[in-house]
Design an enzyme around this catalytic site. Structure first.
Site, PDB file in Angstrom:
ATOM      1  N   VAL A 272    -115.780-129.893  30.660  1.00  0.00           N
ATOM      2  CA  VAL A 272    -116.068-129.748  29.487  1.00  0.00           C
ATOM      3  C   VAL A 272    -114.862-129.741  28.464  1.00  0.00           C
ATOM      4  O   VAL A 272    -115.131-129.814  27.247  1.00  0.00           O
ATOM      5  CB  VAL A 272    -116.985-128.435  29.521  1.00  0.00           C
TER       6      VAL A 272
ATOM      7  N   SER B 156    -118.869-111.969  27.092  1.00  0.00           N
ATOM      8  CA  SER B 156    -118.666-110.979  27.917  1.00  0.00           C
ATOM      9  C   SER B 156    -118.375-109.703  27.433  1.00  0.00           C
ATOM     10  O   SER B 156    -117.979-109.556  26.230  1.00  0.00           O
ATOM     11  CB  SER B 156    -117.451-111.179  28.802  1.00  0.00           C
TER      12      SER B 156
ATOM     13  N   TYR C 177    -108.867-113.992  28.992  1.00  0.00           N
ATOM     14  CA  TYR C 177    -110.524-114.272  29.044  1.00  0.00           C
ATOM     15  C   TYR C 177    -110.919-113.204  27.902  1.00  0.00           C
ATOM     16  O   TYR C 177    -112.138-113.559  27.144  1.00  0.00           O
ATOM     17  CB  TYR C 177    -110.737-113.346  30.329  1.00  0.00           C
ATOM     18  N   ALA C 178    -110.425-112.187  27.428  1.00  0.00           N
ATOM     19  CA  ALA C 178    -111.147-111.350  26.585  1.00  0.00           C
ATOM     20  C   ALA C 178    -110.836-112.099  25.303  1.00  0.00           C
ATOM     21  O   ALA C 178    -111.733-112.172  24.445  1.00  0.00           O
ATOM     22  CB  ALA C 178    -110.167-109.827  26.416  1.00  0.00           C
TER      23      ALA C 178
ATOM     24  N   ALA D 184    -110.768-115.387  24.891  1.00  0.00           N
ATOM     25  CA  ALA D 184    -111.685-116.521  24.805  1.00  0.00           C
ATOM     26  C   ALA D 184    -113.264-115.990  24.582  1.00  0.00           C
ATOM     27  O   ALA D 184    -113.862-116.615  23.652  1.00  0.00           O
ATOM     28  CB  ALA D 184    -111.882-117.369  26.283  1.00  0.00           C
ATOM     29  N   LYS D 185    -113.730-114.872  25.175  1.00  0.00           N
ATOM     30  CA  LYS D 185    -114.904-114.460  24.940  1.00  0.00           C
ATOM     31  C   LYS D 185    -115.199-113.648  23.691  1.00  0.00           C
ATOM     32  O   LYS D 185    -116.252-113.681  23.218  1.00  0.00           O
ATOM     33  CB  LYS D 185    -115.215-113.323  26.292  1.00  0.00           C
TER      34      LYS D 185
END
Length: 249
Positions: A60, A138, A150-151, A153-154
């Site tokens: 993706v 998230s 990750y944080a 990105a979310k």
């Protein structure tokens, strides 16, 4: 009316459950993951239940691969007007140990992937005058030790979602986000292994902190996605729904 949905990252976990649920709702579903072969179990579950689904392999984060994948879905199932963006990876580490590749790869799959998929699918949605986009965020968007990438990105997924809602609403397209809390998946199993805790103990420890007293399951998230993708949710857009068993989970 039968519509066509694309669910990314759908070889397993939350996305696989979402693909099955959207098929049960009467949609044709393109089950998309990095390799088409990884999607076989999800496709079989759908077709065995009488639904219609195909496996699609694509990265993706690759613009050309996304364009080709969406064209393939259109040719096989019809123009896609439902999109669930959940393709993602984790590269957890404390900030001082985190590499540039740890950062770039997580942001690329989550945010660039959602951008490329949404850009490709919105053309079909606008042409149809109807569409649903659901992005997976998230509770880590609120901050989580060892997950700066990750944080980020979310949290970015939430801003991205709200902007899509503003831009696409006039064309009959809604965009919403789901922010899961602790969900029992292969990803959380891997986290338990990384920290050296048995998975059942890891689940029990986390459940103690959740007001409803249990861990979440992929089907909990699939149910929320089903609502956001429904006809009845046409006046709900730009929202972030925390499916986490409580407000602080």
């Amino acid at each position: 009316m039968t519509r066509t949905a694309i669910v990314t990252g759908a070889a397993r976990g939350i996305s696989a459950a979402t693909a099955r649920r959207l098929a049960a709702d009467g949609n044709a579903v393109a089950v998309l993951d990095l390799e088409a072969g990884q999607c076989a179990a999800t496709v079989a579950a759908i077709t065995d239940a009488g639904g219609r689904a195909i496996a699609v392999g694509a990265n993706v984060a690759d613009a050309r691969a996304v364009t080709e994948a969406v064209a393939h879905v259109e040719a096989e199932l019809g123009a896609p007007t439902i999109l669930v963006n959940n393709a993602g990876i984790i590269r957890d580490n404390l900030l001082f140990k985190m590499t540039e590749d740890d950062w770039d790869s997580v942001l690329s799959v989550h945010l660039r992937g959602a951008f490329l998929m949404s850009r490709a699918v919105q053309a079909h949605q606008v042409a149809a005058g109807w569409g649903r986009i659901v992005n997976l965020s998230s509770t880590s968007a609120l901050g989580n030790r060892g997950q700066a990438n990750y944080a980020a990105a979310k949290a970015g997924m939430q801003g991205f979602t709200k902007t899509l809602a503003i831009e696409l609403g006039r064309f009959g397209v809604t965009a919403n986000a789901i922010a899961p809390g602790f969900i029992v998946t292969d990803m959380t199993r891997a986290t338990a292994e990384r920290v050296g805790v048995g998975f059942e103990d890891f689940i029990a420890q986390n459940a103690k902190e959740i007001p409803v007293g249990r861990a979440g399951y992929p089907e909990d998230i699939a149910a929320a996605a089903s609502f956001f993708c429904s006809e009845e949710a046409g006046f709900v857009s730009g929202q972030v729904l925390y499916v986490a068993g409580g407000p602080r989970a």
